[in-house]
Write a protein that holds these residues in place. Sequence first.
Motif, PDB file in Angstrom:
ATOM      1  N   LEU A 164      -5.716  -2.321  -5.830  1.00 52.23           N
ATOM      2  CA  LEU A 164      -5.038  -1.323  -6.643  1.00 52.23           C
ATOM      3  C   LEU A 164      -5.831  -0.023  -6.597  1.00 52.23           C
ATOM      4  O   LEU A 164      -7.066  -0.041  -6.614  1.00 52.23           O
ATOM      5  CB  LEU A 164      -4.923  -1.784  -8.096  1.00 52.23           C
ATOM      6  CG  LEU A 164      -4.119  -3.057  -8.380  1.00 52.23           C
ATOM      7  CD1 LEU A 164      -4.010  -3.256  -9.890  1.00 52.23           C
ATOM      8  CD2 LEU A 164      -2.739  -2.986  -7.772  1.00 52.23           C
ATOM      9  N   MET A 192      -5.143   3.813 -11.038  1.00 48.89           N
ATOM     10  CA  MET A 192      -3.922   3.185 -11.545  1.00 48.89           C
ATOM     11  C   MET A 192      -4.191   2.412 -12.829  1.00 48.89           C
ATOM     12  O   MET A 192      -5.035   1.522 -12.874  1.00 48.89           O
ATOM     13  CB  MET A 192      -3.319   2.240 -10.490  1.00 48.89           C
ATOM     14  CG  MET A 192      -2.037   1.549 -10.963  1.00 48.89           C
ATOM     15  SD  MET A 192      -1.322   0.462  -9.697  1.00 48.89           S
ATOM     16  CE  MET A 192      -0.607   1.690  -8.595  1.00 48.89           C
ATOM     17  N   PHE A 225       0.564  -0.154 -13.032  1.00 50.29           N
ATOM     18  CA  PHE A 225       0.768  -1.539 -12.610  1.00 50.29           C
ATOM     19  C   PHE A 225       1.203  -2.375 -13.811  1.00 50.29           C
ATOM     20  O   PHE A 225       0.584  -2.347 -14.874  1.00 50.29           O
ATOM     21  CB  PHE A 225      -0.523  -2.102 -12.020  1.00 50.29           C
ATOM     22  CG  PHE A 225      -0.416  -3.518 -11.549  1.00 50.29           C
ATOM     23  CD1 PHE A 225      -0.061  -3.808 -10.242  1.00 50.29           C
ATOM     24  CD2 PHE A 225      -0.675  -4.576 -12.421  1.00 50.29           C
ATOM     25  CE1 PHE A 225       0.027  -5.126  -9.798  1.00 50.29           C
ATOM     26  CE2 PHE A 225      -0.583  -5.895 -11.990  1.00 50.29           C
ATOM     27  CZ  PHE A 225      -0.230  -6.167 -10.677  1.00 50.29           C
ATOM     28  N   LYS A 273       0.835  -1.207   0.000  1.00 45.19           N
ATOM     29  CA  LYS A 273       0.000   0.000   0.000  1.00 45.19           C
ATOM     30  C   LYS A 273       0.865   1.250   0.000  1.00 45.19           C
ATOM     31  O   LYS A 273       0.578   2.234  -0.687  1.00 45.19           O
ATOM     32  CB  LYS A 273      -0.925  -0.007   1.216  1.00 45.19           C
ATOM     33  CG  LYS A 273      -1.951   1.126   1.206  1.00 45.19           C
ATOM     34  CD  LYS A 273      -2.909   1.020   2.372  1.00 45.19           C
ATOM     35  CE  LYS A 273      -4.009   2.065   2.291  1.00 45.19           C
ATOM     36  NZ  LYS A 273      -3.528   3.440   2.174  1.00 45.19           N
ATOM     37  N   PHE A 313       2.162   1.848  -3.572  1.00 44.96           N
ATOM     38  CA  PHE A 313       1.124   2.402  -4.453  1.00 44.96           C
ATOM     39  C   PHE A 313       0.812   3.852  -4.088  1.00 44.96           C
ATOM     40  O   PHE A 313       0.624   4.694  -4.978  1.00 44.96           O
ATOM     41  CB  PHE A 313      -0.144   1.555  -4.375  1.00 44.96           C
ATOM     42  CG  PHE A 313       0.016   0.168  -4.941  1.00 44.96           C
ATOM     43  CD1 PHE A 313       0.859  -0.063  -6.028  1.00 44.96           C
ATOM     44  CD2 PHE A 313      -0.665  -0.917  -4.405  1.00 44.96           C
ATOM     45  CE1 PHE A 313       1.002  -1.342  -6.565  1.00 44.96           C
ATOM     46  CE2 PHE A 313      -0.526  -2.189  -4.937  1.00 44.96           C
ATOM     47  CZ  PHE A 313       0.317  -2.409  -6.010  1.00 44.96           C
TER      48      PHE A 313
END
Length: 360
Positions: free
Chosen positions: A296, A300, A277, A265, A268
Amino acid sequence: MIMEKRQGGSLIDLSDNDMYFVRLSSVQRHARLIPAELRDPMLKYFKAKMFFSFGWDVFVGRVGSTAKPDLFVANNQVDYFLSEVERRGGIKIDPIEDEGKVDPKMVRGLKHLVKTTDSAQFHEKASKEGLKYDSSPRVLWNQEQRQRKKEIEAAKKAEKREVARERALEMERLVRQSIDDKKMVFVSVDIEVYELNHNCVTEIGVAVLDLRQGNTKDAKPVGRHLRVKEYMHLKNGKFVDDASEKFEFGTSEILTLKQCAKEMKKIFDEYGDLAMFVGHDGANDVRYLRQLGIELPEEMATVDTLTLWQIHHGEDEQSSLGRLLMEYDIKSWNLHNAGNDAYYTVQVLMAMYAGDVGKE
């Protein structure tokens, strides 16, 4: 009763511009257009014995380069047959639809099979030609329904493939633009699970390539290898090689499941909407991340090296990461280590769209 043209002469005149063929099966299936409340008493005219008693000149030939032989009758005979059924039954039957009509010029290997008023004689002739024909209208309806179902399913699959291809091309455009603009961050992820229980995630590999640093030519991402503490005792090797202790790009980190989720996390969140990704056949990796409670970010974008490869090799083709590494001449060691696989996936992506990388 043998059908004849009103003014006599040849029963079938292939030089007649108004003449066309109708598939024999289409004529018998045509009974389905009779109103339901009248169909049962009228169906007898479409069944083999009475159907052939009207008299038919049956032809055999092929429509299309790969089509199987089919059976045809002339339109004037069809018109006569339907008019007789209408007269005897006191009903109105719609004419044969255009898709049931065939131009004689389109029939290859056309030849006259039989002129008959007897169903047994017809079946004998058809059998000698190697043709299997069930003249039951209900069987023909079922065949038609199955064929239509196949056509519908084929159309849906074609539409699905087209949508998938459009998405893949958009993915490719996004990758090219990202590499050209040097504003995105590729975050490659690979997950390894225990081969005897896929609910047990044993490794998480992450490789981050920050395009803002301009390192698109040598493609040296920053790699990490997270080993899940709870499942370190589980070893693959029966179906998949175990390389959990062979991370090539740093030192493996041993973390609990909760700590792994927290680290992912954090990665990201660090790059936000700049992150993209990257995975190889990454749908499974996304699913395993969800299994750990890792979603996700909605913004993203996702990139899949297998999908991108399939654009140019066919959507039904499959290719392992190892095969792509060989195809792009990228040196690699100890695949099936999640950290190594994530690292190599970025290198494959860059080899596809930024020139040769990872070569010696």
